[in-house]
Scaffold this active site. Structure first.
Site, PDB file in Angstrom:
ATOM      1  N   TYR A  60      -4.169   4.896  -1.862  1.00 24.54           N
ATOM      2  CA  TYR A  60      -4.749   4.856  -3.198  1.00 24.54           C
ATOM      3  C   TYR A  60      -5.874   3.823  -3.272  1.00 24.54           C
ATOM      4  CZ  TYR A  60      -0.323   7.237  -4.305  1.00 24.54           C
ATOM      5  OH  TYR A  60       0.753   8.090  -4.329  1.00 24.54           O
ATOM      6  N   HIS A 144       4.298   9.229   4.013  1.00 22.70           N
ATOM      7  CA  HIS A 144       3.376   9.807   3.028  1.00 22.70           C
ATOM      8  C   HIS A 144       2.635  11.027   3.563  1.00 22.70           C
ATOM      9  CE1 HIS A 144       0.142   8.802  -0.268  1.00 22.70           C
ATOM     10  NE2 HIS A 144       0.945   9.795  -0.619  1.00 22.70           N
TER      11      HIS A 144
END
Length: 340
Positions: A60, A144
């Site tokens: 992010y 992830h």
């Protein structure tokens, strides 16, 4: 793909103090150039609303989300919140003259992501996350984006790395007490089902595949999660926006243009909810929590007021008749548990 059946430990997914979590992708400038001041205000708002679970990732904003979240959490008592981040990418400085790819982020840090699910990659990614976050501990670490959509032709190689040496690193950290729980953050229900069968995981964060709009996770993943006592965190419950607003107002499906059948389904759901004077977003937030495997719902908050609004939707009473109506109209799977 060959599955083995690991012996489940006595460990259970760690309890969450709140059913609503803060997803920090927006802090990494996912949809707009969130400034430091706005990021701080968003986190303050979430804390005031009673949210005590915060999820982030190195991806992010190429570390920007972790930096901002860590700056906020350092002033909060460590025992009062839960924190999760992810592995799968670590970052290096760009070479002289190297062109930087922002990867869809509006203003990420000027770094280069390296996709790496190996033992060394896990340890390097987590060391960088600890440095950015600057807090005493990270509760949960998730593998992830181990999805076919993300990895394409390289999926099988990365899956072997993640379930082999990468998992060994995570399990060592869990056994040593460095982290309380390990799991995966996944976009595809079939891959999530494979992971809970192949590995001894505590948690799976599933994005977009168990929502008011669609429930493919009911087929294999959620039964496997219940069987193996794996806690589930539902994310992407608005399917990237179409359950918040229609396409003509900017609502998207899985971060792109919504197919016609999806638009029709979303509109029918909004119409059914309107008959009961219930925002479709409130129903979307509360629906996943009725499943016995689902422990929490995490929603992204990148605009002022969004965390406060999500908390209000979570507490809104919803009549059982709405769930019956959605099933009667074929808009919700007949075997989907609903809130009561």
């Amino acid at each position: 793909m060959q599955h083995h059946s690991p012996v489940r430990s006595t460990r259970r997914a760690i309890p969450l103090d709140t059913r609503l979590g803060f997803g920090a992708s927006g802090l990494g400038t996912l949809t707009w150039d969130v400034t430091d001041d706005v990021a701080q205000a968003l986190l303050e708002e979430a804390w005031t609303a009673g949210i005590r679970y915060f999820d982030t990732s190195p991806l992010y904003g190429f570390g920007l989300s972790e930096l901002r979240l860590g700056r906020f959490l350092r002033d909060r008592p460590r025992e009062e919140y839960l924190l999760s981040t992810k592995i799968g990418r670590w970052f290096r400085a760009p070479a002289p003259g190297e062109t930087l790819d922002r990867g869809g982020w509006v203003r990420p840090q000027p770094l280069v992501p390296v996709l790496d699910y190996t033992y060394d990659g896990v340890m390097r990614a987590l060391e960088q996350s600890h440095n950015r976050l600057g807090v005493s501990s990270i509760d949960m670490v998730l593998i992830h984006d181990l999805d076919r959509r993300n990895l394409g032709a390289d999926f099988d190689r990365h899956y072997r790395d993640a379930t082999g040496s990468g998992y060994r690193a995570l399990d060592e950290l869990r056994r040593a007490g460095v982290v309380q729980a390990i799991g995966a953050g996944i976009n595809e229900a079939d891959v999530a089902a494979d992971l809970v069968r192949d590995l001894d995981l505590d948690l799976v964060m599933l994005a977009g595949r168990y929502t008011l709009l669609e429930q493919p996770a009911l087929d294999a993943f959620l039964p496997a999660a219940v069987e193996r006592k794996v806690g589930v965190i539902a994310v992407g419950v608005f399917n990237s926006g179409i359950l918040l607003k229609p396409p003509e107002q900017g609502g998207t499906y899985d971060y792109g243009a919504a197919p016609a059948d999806v638009v029709e389904r979303a509109r029918a759901m909004a119409d059914a909810c309107a008959r009961f004077d219930i925002p479709v977003a409130a129903a979307a937030l509360q629906f996943p929590l009725a499943h016995p495997a689902v422990q929490a719902v995490v929603v992204g908050a990148s605009r002022p007021g969004s965390a406060r609004q999500a908390a209000a939707w979570m507490g809104l009473p919803i009549p059982e008749a709405l769930w019956h109506e959605l099933k009667a109209r074929g808009l919700l799977a007949a075997n989907a548990p609903t809130p009561s």
